[in-house]
Design a protein around this motif. Structure first.
Motif, PDB file in Angstrom:
ATOM      1  N   LYS A   7       0.848  -1.196   0.000  1.00 11.82           N
ATOM      2  CA  LYS A   7       0.000   0.000   0.000  1.00 11.82           C
ATOM      3  C   LYS A   7       0.882   1.244   0.000  1.00 11.82           C
ATOM      4  N   GLY A   9       0.758   5.355   0.437  1.00  9.36           N
ATOM      5  CA  GLY A   9      -0.098   6.442   0.945  1.00  9.36           C
ATOM      6  C   GLY A   9       0.010   7.706   0.108  1.00  9.36           C
ATOM      7  N   THR A 173       5.036   4.323   3.443  1.00  5.02           N
ATOM      8  CA  THR A 173       4.592   5.670   3.788  1.00  5.02           C
ATOM      9  C   THR A 173       5.767   6.628   3.820  1.00  5.02           C
ATOM     10  N   ASP A 174       5.564   7.810   4.446  1.00  8.26           N
ATOM     11  CA  ASP A 174       6.623   8.823   4.412  1.00  8.26           C
ATOM     12  C   ASP A 174       7.545   8.771   5.623  1.00  8.26           C
ATOM     13  N   VAL A 178       7.343   2.394  12.391  1.00  9.99           N
ATOM     14  CA  VAL A 178       6.621   2.908  13.549  1.00  9.99           C
ATOM     15  C   VAL A 178       7.665   3.341  14.578  1.00  9.99           C
ATOM     16  N   ASP A 182       5.460  10.157  17.411  1.00  9.57           N
ATOM     17  CA  ASP A 182       5.520  10.791  16.096  1.00  9.57           C
ATOM     18  C   ASP A 182       6.862  11.512  15.911  1.00  9.57           C
ATOM     19  N   PRO A 183       7.686  11.047  14.969  1.00  4.97           N
ATOM     20  CA  PRO A 183       9.006  11.658  14.791  1.00  4.97           C
ATOM     21  C   PRO A 183       8.932  13.126  14.353  1.00  4.97           C
ATOM     22  N   MET A 203      -1.863   2.251  20.338  1.00  7.40           N
ATOM     23  CA  MET A 203      -1.249   3.486  19.824  1.00  7.40           C
ATOM     24  C   MET A 203      -2.182   4.139  18.798  1.00  7.40           C
ATOM     25  N   LYS A 209      -1.562   8.286  14.018  1.00  7.39           N
ATOM     26  CA  LYS A 209      -2.282   8.068  12.758  1.00  7.39           C
ATOM     27  C   LYS A 209      -1.453   7.356  11.707  1.00  7.39           C
TER      28      LYS A 209
END
Ligand code: ADP
Ligand code: ASP
Ligand code: MG
Length: 408
Positions: A7, A9, A173-174, A178, A182-183, A203, A209
């Motif tokens: 997938k 995003g 994803t970007d 995980v 949130d980095p 989480m 998100k």
């Protein structure tokens, strides 16, 4: 030979150049001998743009029509990606959700997948094609287009992986996996090699998100091997697994936060059986979800009652609560929509005491006042003022030394 569901995003397919990069990655995986089903999101910003168009017409678009509108975003990407694959000499076929029979219930804007018919996809794979499926959308039993809620392409990917019995579901994803938090908020956040389904679910439901909650639920239920990786950099990403012996034994695996919170308090209600249901019944009837609930101990014969809701529901909840207050003869109604929730998550909490007190001390040392607390077996959440979000998350990340790899 493996069957992989990949997938990509919104940011990963955010421009034509990026779509062509994705096409190259997909082709490389197929050339290595694997069967590939790709799920894509709308190009970044597109779903928001479509929501904006609808809101220029009405504050209350019909949910059915909103789904017809929002589902177009993903349809653009599947066609473009298939063209890019064909240009590279890689046979591909694009499909909308309904074309591959992603059957959902009829709850528009937040539909749940009930069934997927994999026959058509298997046929294409056998003919050597890459199958490209639009994420986030399905069709109900009456043929209406439905969507799965924001971030829903993750769930499409996991559901397809389950239906096709794929060897792995890879969420590109970007970020390259995980992280402990949130980095983007905490640059010192550390990437996790593995995290359990249970922790990831917690989480996600507490505000991280990176994966849609339902995708994690689905993956856990059907034991779909799930991995989060970067579209842009090589690497193993993060594997979401069942709990195993010898896994990284951190007590706390991560910190989640949620900006979408608001709280309401009704003061001076009679302390009698049935009051909680009289307060929360009308809220539920208005289709408003309640998260934390606190009832104070009665001092005289009355008590105070506080609960939190999604910030978008604040005004409606306030209206409903004011009506209830009048009926119950309450003293006052108060509210605050400038609050946020920070949560510590970790399966290791089950066997470790003192987590909550360390948490409260770390927040106190920064002068952060805790407004509400809630705990469960593997999480502790606090509600604090919005302005403390960054400070609070960073202080907890330090206090629990989440930037350091735990000893095995
Ligand atoms: P996509 O468009 O690929 O679905 P999302 O924006 O939905 O991507 O999810 C990726 C984002 O999730 C990251 O850019 C990051 O800011 C955010 N995020 C929140 N919590 C975490 C976490 N614990 N680990 C990694 N990313 C996180
Ligand atoms: N395009 C949808 C959204 O922005 C679904 C997704 O990206 O997963 O929420
Ligand atoms: Mg997402």
């Amino acid at each position: 030979m493996a069957l992989l569901v990949q997938k990509y995003g919104g940011t990963s397919v955010g421009s034509i150049e990026r779509i062509e990069i994705v096409a190259k990655k997909v082709k490389a995986a197929r050339d290595a001998g694997d069967d590939i089903v790709v799920v894509v999101s709308a190009m970044s910003g597109e779903t928001n743009r479509l929501v904006g168009l609808a809101s220029e017409i009405t504050d209350n678009p019909a949910p059915r029509e909103l789904d017809v509108l929002l589902s177009t975003g993903e349809q653009v990407t599947i066609a473009l990606l298939s063209m890019a694959l064909e240009k590279l000499g890689c046979p591909a076929r694009s499909y909308t959700g309904s074309q591959v029979h992603i059957l959902t219930d009829s709850a528009h804007n937040k539909a749940r997948i009930k069934d997927i018919d994999g026959a058509r996809m298997h046929e294409d794979l056998q003919l050597g094609r890459v199958v490209v499926v639009a994420g986030f959308q399905g069709v109900d039993e009456h043929g209406n287009i439905t969507t799965l809620g924001r971030g829903g392409s993750d769930t499409t990917a996991v559901a397809l992986a389950a239906a096709l019995n794929a060897d792995e579901c890879q969420i590109y994803t970007d970020v390259d996996g995980v992280y402990t938090t949130d980095p983007r908020l905490v640059p010192k956040a550390r990437k996790l090699e593995r995290i359990t389904f249970e922790e990831m679910l917690e989480m996600a439901s507490l505000g991280s998100k990176v994966l849609q909650i339902r995708s994690v639920e689905f993956a856990g239920k059907y034991a779909v091997p799930l991995r989060v990786l970067s579209s842009f950099e090589p690497g193993e990403g993060t594997l979401i697994t069942l709990e195993e012996e010898g896994m990284e034994q951190a007590v706390i695996s991560g910190i989640a936060f949620n900006r979408d919170e608001a709280k309401l308090t009704i003061l001076g209600v009679p302390d009698q059986p049935g009051v909680a249901s009289k307060i929360l019944g009308p809220i539920a009837n208005a289709n408003i979800e309640v998260d934390m609930i606190i009832q104070n101990i009665a001092e005289d014969a009355t008590t105070d009652f506080t609960f939190t809701v999604h910030r978008n529901d604040y005004d409606r909840a306030m209206y409903v609560l004011n009506e209830t207050a009048e009926e119950l003869g309450a003293r006052e109604v108060a509210g605050d929509n400038k609050i946020i929730k920070i949560s510590l998550v970790g399966v290791g909490m089950r066997s470790h005491a003192g987590i909550a007190s360390t948490m409260f001390k770390a927040l106190a040392d920064e002068g952060i006042n805790i407004r509400m607390i809630s705990t469960s077996e593997i999480k502790v959440s606090v509600v604090v003022d919005e302005k403390y979000l960054e400070l609070g998350v960073r202080a907890l990340h330090e206090a629990f030394e989440l930037d350091k790899k735990p000893a095995a």
